[in-house]
Design an enzyme around this catalytic site. Structure first.
Site, mmCIF file in Angstrom:
data_model
loop_
_atom_site.group_PDB
_atom_site.id
_atom_site.type_symbol
_atom_site.label_atom_id
_atom_site.label_comp_id
_atom_site.label_asym_id
_atom_site.label_seq_id
_atom_site.Cartn_x
_atom_site.Cartn_y
_atom_site.Cartn_z
ATOM 1 N N ARG A 38 0.738 -12.304 -10.395
ATOM 2 C CA ARG A 38 2.134 -12.425 -9.971
ATOM 3 C C ARG A 38 2.237 -13.386 -8.795
ATOM 4 O O ARG A 38 1.357 -13.425 -7.933
ATOM 5 C CB ARG A 38 2.685 -11.073 -9.503
ATOM 6 C CG ARG A 38 3.049 -10.115 -10.597
ATOM 7 C CD ARG A 38 3.786 -8.902 -10.010
ATOM 8 N NE ARG A 38 3.030 -8.270 -8.941
ATOM 9 C CZ ARG A 38 3.587 -7.595 -7.940
ATOM 10 N NH1 ARG A 38 4.905 -7.508 -7.829
ATOM 11 N NH2 ARG A 38 2.838 -7.011 -7.027
ATOM 12 N N SER A 93 -7.980 -8.583 -6.021
ATOM 13 C CA SER A 93 -8.504 -7.240 -6.296
ATOM 14 C C SER A 93 -9.851 -7.262 -7.015
ATOM 15 O O SER A 93 -10.021 -6.655 -8.076
ATOM 16 C CB SER A 93 -7.473 -6.445 -7.099
ATOM 17 O OG SER A 93 -6.285 -6.322 -6.365
ATOM 18 N N ASP A 122 -4.911 -4.487 -2.263
ATOM 19 C CA ASP A 122 -3.635 -3.787 -2.388
ATOM 20 C C ASP A 122 -3.488 -2.610 -1.427
ATOM 21 O O ASP A 122 -2.379 -2.249 -1.041
ATOM 22 C CB ASP A 122 -3.404 -3.327 -3.835
ATOM 23 C CG ASP A 122 -4.539 -2.470 -4.376
ATOM 24 O OD1 ASP A 122 -5.532 -2.270 -3.665
ATOM 25 O OD2 ASP A 122 -4.428 -2.007 -5.521
#
Length: 430
Positions: free
Chosen positions: A80, A148, A201
């Protein structure tokens, strides 16, 4: 035969209940052990069962950030890109835009420059939609990068890839600085943008929580997996290399536990089916398939409020091909879901209490308000899990101390949180 089958199944459930028991005294031991392991992990690498990974984030957003900031969230087969407009002292996000892009499979096993080139080109197209913006005439755009995958971080703007996970296998990227790779790719696209923070995150969740509430001291992810980040005094980190950050604080990210609720329930049901015929003449192919039962299925069965537990019957039939179950059998399945979920929620609460104790919060005599920001589908969507976690926190902290501790849902740490950390670490801060 039926009575014998029911009795055999009940024996399995009784044993499960005993094995999953989490009395407060045991959870206190877990919290104390966790705080101790955390302290040991701060001293040296490999000195603890808990990986205490330095994030190098030394400024959390405080609500005064203003301007336009970008984020890139790369953690799977899609990524994203986000654009966030911050209002300044109002603690308000004026506008948030995002775009999700699928990564072509061949790029996930190609070479590093091709992957980052593809990401940078998508980012450049997204920036082109920004419209006329004179603020960037004399300054670079700034981006928070949520990555991540396992990295060895050496500063807030650099991290060496340890290994790929998920479906990625790009050998020439291993051992390389992922920020430098992205920065080079953006320059090739003619994109005047600086990566001002590399995070994961969990750290993003802490940032997103603290932006709206200055009392947030811990960020927790409770989703498919679980993780936590908290603010630690840099002076309490003997293993920290280089200069201490100006703020005297540093954020830590650490593993708490896996949340494989569906898989645990499947294994219990398989054990029952192997020991008795309560599920009838069953083809066990599905029941022997690992991870075929997911946590959303457990949640749906656990909260089934229909008189005949119709949702439980549907989930058993659809996922495991267990059909024609009696109401008594369905009630047993709900009980198994409850036992497994309560154990998980109570252990997660013990982990959070361990973190609070490590930083001297939520303890007798502490009057400071401490807020825990939690993100993740397990906490957000599984009501029974959430309620059990919150009541367990009160039980472990005690009635008085728990009055100063609150839990809040914090969404999109990997996106919004990354943009907010970029803002907090902007080179253009007054």
């Amino acid at each position: 035969m039926v009575a014998a089958a029911v009795a055999a199944a009940e024996q399995v459930v009784v044993a499960l209940r005993e094995e999953c028991a989490t009395p407060a005294a045991r959870l206190d031991e877990v919290a104390a052990a966790m705080a101790g392991e955390m302290a040991a992990g701060l001293v040296e690498e490999g000195g603890s069962k808990i990986k205490m990974i330095v994030s190098y984030v030394d400024n959390l957003p405080n609500g005064s950030e203003e301007g336009l900031f970008y984020a890139l969230d790369l953690g799977g087969t899609n990524f994203r890109v986000l654009r966030v407009q911050l209002a300044g002292k109002e603690r308000r996000v004026v506008k948030r835009e995002s775009r999700e892009v699928s990564i072509p499979p061949h790029l996930m096993s190609g070479n590093s420059s091709e992957l980052f080139g593809f990401i940078a080109s998508a980012l450049a197209r997204f920036v082109a939609d920004e419209g006329h913006n004179t603020v960037f005439n004399d300054r670079q755009r700034e981006l928070g990068f949520t990555f991540s995958f396992p990295v060895r971080q050496t500063s807030i703007t650099s991290g060496t890839l340890i290994k790929w996970t998920k479906a990625f296998s790009i050998d020439d990227a291993v051992g390389e600085d992922v920020v430098a790779e992205l920065q080079t790719a953006m320059e090739k696209q003619g994109l005047d943008m600086r990566v001002s923070a590399l995070i994961n995150d969990t750290v993003g969740t802490l940032a997103a929580g603290s932006y709206y509430d200055e009392d947030v001291v811990v960020g927790v992810i409770l989703g498919t997996g679980s993780n936590a980040a908290y603010l630690e005094k840099a002076s309490a980190i003997p293993k920290l290399e280089g200069e201490l950050p100006k703020s005297g604080n540093m954020i830590f990210e650490k593993l708490i536990s896996g949340m494989y609720l569906g898989e645990i329930v499947r294994r219990v049901l398989l054990k029952i089916s192997l020991q008795c015929s309560i599920f009838g003449n069953l083809d066990q192919t599905k029941l022997k398939t690992r991870f075929i039962l997911r946590t959303p299925d457990i949640s749906a069965m656990h909260r089934d409020g229909t008189p005949d537990l119709r949702i439980v019957a549907e989930k058993l039939a659809d996922n495991l091909k267990i059909t024609d179950t009696s109401l008594e059998t369905r009630k047993m399945v709900v009980e198994i879901c409850d036992i497994v979920t309560r154990r998980s929620a109570r252990l997660a609460a013990a982990g959070i209490v361990g973190i609070l104790r490590k930083i001297g919060r939520g303890v007798p005599g502490d009057k400071q308000k401490s807020v825990i920001a939690i993100d993740g589908g397990l906490y957000e969507h599984y009501t029974e899990f959430r309620l059990c976690l919150e009541t367990t926190l009160t039980e472990l902290l005690g009635e008085e101390a728990s009055k100063s501790v609150a839990v809040k849902l914090a969404n999109d740490g990997s996106g919004l949180g990354a943009a907010l950390i970029a803002a907090a670490h902007s080179r253009y801060l007054n």
